[in-house]
Design a protein around this motif. Structure first.
Motif, short mmCIF file in Angstrom:
data_model
loop_
_atom_site.label_atom_id
_atom_site.label_comp_id
_atom_site.label_asym_id
_atom_site.label_seq_id
_atom_site.Cartn_x
_atom_site.Cartn_y
_atom_site.Cartn_z
N PRO A 62 0.80 -1.22 0.00
CA PRO A 62 0.00 0.00 0.00
C PRO A 62 0.84 1.27 0.00
N SER A 63 2.06 1.20 0.56
CA SER A 63 2.90 2.40 0.64
C SER A 63 3.93 2.48 -0.47
N SER A 64 3.78 1.64 -1.52
CA SER A 64 4.79 1.60 -2.58
C SER A 64 4.89 2.92 -3.34
N ILE A 65 3.75 3.58 -3.56
CA ILE A 65 3.78 4.86 -4.28
C ILE A 65 4.47 5.92 -3.44
N ILE A 66 4.24 5.89 -2.13
CA ILE A 66 4.92 6.83 -1.24
C ILE A 66 6.42 6.58 -1.28
N THR A 67 6.80 5.30 -1.26
CA THR A 67 8.21 4.95 -1.35
C THR A 67 8.81 5.46 -2.65
N LEU A 68 8.08 5.26 -3.74
CA LEU A 68 8.58 5.65 -5.05
C LEU A 68 8.76 7.15 -5.17
N LYS A 69 7.78 7.90 -4.71
CA LYS A 69 7.80 9.36 -4.89
C LYS A 69 8.59 10.07 -3.79
N ASN A 70 8.26 9.79 -2.52
CA ASN A 70 8.88 10.52 -1.42
C ASN A 70 10.29 10.04 -1.09
N GLY A 71 10.60 8.80 -1.43
CA GLY A 71 11.92 8.29 -1.13
C GLY A 71 12.84 8.27 -2.34
N ILE A 72 12.53 7.42 -3.29
CA ILE A 72 13.40 7.19 -4.44
C ILE A 72 13.49 8.43 -5.33
N GLN A 73 12.34 9.01 -5.68
CA GLN A 73 12.36 10.17 -6.57
C GLN A 73 13.12 11.34 -5.95
N ASN A 74 12.87 11.60 -4.68
CA ASN A 74 13.55 12.73 -4.03
C ASN A 74 15.06 12.55 -4.01
N MET A 75 15.51 11.33 -3.76
CA MET A 75 16.95 11.10 -3.72
C MET A 75 17.57 11.22 -5.10
N LEU A 76 16.92 10.65 -6.12
CA LEU A 76 17.44 10.75 -7.48
C LEU A 76 17.51 12.22 -7.93
N GLN A 77 16.49 12.99 -7.63
CA GLN A 77 16.47 14.39 -8.03
C GLN A 77 17.53 15.20 -7.28
N PHE A 78 17.80 14.84 -6.04
CA PHE A 78 18.82 15.57 -5.27
C PHE A 78 20.20 15.38 -5.89
N TYR A 79 20.51 14.15 -6.26
CA TYR A 79 21.84 13.85 -6.80
C TYR A 79 21.98 14.20 -8.28
N ILE A 80 20.88 14.00 -9.03
CA ILE A 80 20.96 14.10 -10.49
C ILE A 80 19.93 15.11 -10.99
N PRO A 81 20.35 16.32 -11.30
CA PRO A 81 19.41 17.37 -11.72
C PRO A 81 18.61 17.02 -12.97
N GLU A 82 19.17 16.16 -13.81
CA GLU A 82 18.47 15.80 -15.05
C GLU A 82 17.20 14.97 -14.79
N VAL A 83 17.08 14.40 -13.61
CA VAL A 83 15.91 13.59 -13.29
C VAL A 83 14.76 14.50 -12.90
N GLU A 84 13.66 14.43 -13.65
CA GLU A 84 12.48 15.24 -13.38
C GLU A 84 11.40 14.47 -12.62
N GLY A 85 11.47 13.16 -12.70
CA GLY A 85 10.47 12.36 -12.00
C GLY A 85 10.75 10.88 -12.13
N VAL A 86 9.91 10.10 -11.47
CA VAL A 86 10.04 8.63 -11.48
C VAL A 86 8.66 8.05 -11.72
N GLU A 87 8.58 7.01 -12.53
CA GLU A 87 7.31 6.33 -12.74
C GLU A 87 7.51 4.82 -12.63
N GLN A 88 6.46 4.16 -12.16
CA GLN A 88 6.51 2.71 -11.99
C GLN A 88 6.13 2.02 -13.28
N VAL A 89 6.88 0.99 -13.62
CA VAL A 89 6.63 0.19 -14.81
C VAL A 89 6.15 -1.19 -14.39
N VAL A 90 5.13 -1.69 -15.04
CA VAL A 90 4.63 -3.03 -14.77
C VAL A 90 4.79 -3.88 -16.01
#
Length: 232
Positions: A191-219
């Protein structure tokens, strides 16, 4: 090189989403086989992490969402024979089992899972065969500098913390500033996977790598078919 950040690799992305850390819930020991199996809760109530105290897949991970997908793993095939198991995930030193529904009692499933894992490791068979596909984020010659940085961050800072919760995150692509990732293991239906994806993974990627604008889940196709079946 990646610049310093006040988040350490030991912090879980579910902790970044303000969750309490999950501690080992039980240790099961069979004296005859001489094997300890430890279980650990995950953020997903339908997934449980089994730690056999033995190497499972060295430094990589694999997910089996259906019995058919387990063609390359004798262990996964045996586990799928247990009624109520929905999917199986192998980490470097753990096995995450996801049950079909919340109605199933883990106390009823655990004995068969324990026995299957112990019998398998006693057999000496390989966990996966040589025909097993690779699903890691290893760098390739085709990767540009940004993709290499994304993969480095995934491997060194993100995947280890996600694996602590019995899951994994796999790089699938980078296009128009969007990093495409596939969640596996306990993260798949959490249930918290979207929170993990956006608040955790996306924030860290954007902090380190300015070229990253967002993250999306692929199924995968199998995941799409499963969601359609559940909605009908």
């Amino acid at each position: 090189m990646l610049k310093d950040h006040n988040l350490t690799t030991q912090q879980s992305f579910h902790q970044l989403a303000q969750k309490k850390p999950f501690l080992p819930s039980a240790v099961w020991h069979n004296a005859v086989r001489g094997m300890f199996i430890q279980t650990q809760d995950t953020p997903n109530p339908n997934s449980l992490k089994f730690i056999p105290g033995k190497e499972v897949l060295e430094s990589r991970t694999m997910e089996f969402s259906t019995p058919a997908a387990a063609f390359c793993s004798p262990l996964a095939r045996q586990l799928f024979k247990i009624e109520g198991i929905k999917s199986i995930f192998f980490g470097p030193d753990f096995i995450t089992i996801t049950k079909e529904s919340e109605d199933l009692d883990w106390n009823l499933l655990k004995p068969d899972i324990y026995a299957t894992i112990m019998d398998f490791f006693a057999s000496g068979l390989p966990v996966v065969t040589d025909e097993a596909p690779r699903t890691d984020t290893a760098a390739s010659e085709e990767d540009d500098e940004v993709v290499l940085m994304i993969k480095e961050l995934l491997d060194t800072r993100i995947r280890p913390t996600v694996q602590e919760d019995g899951g994994d995150v796999i790089y699938k692509g980078f296009e128009d500033g969007i990093v495409q990732l596939k969640l596996q293991g306990s993260c798949t239906s959490c249930p918290s996977s979207i929170i993990t994806l956006k608040n955790g993974i996306q924030n860290m990627l954007q902090f380190y790598i300015p070229e990253v604008e967002g993250v999306e889940q692929v199924v995968d196709d199998d995941d799409d078919l499963e969601k359609e079946a559940n909605s009908t």
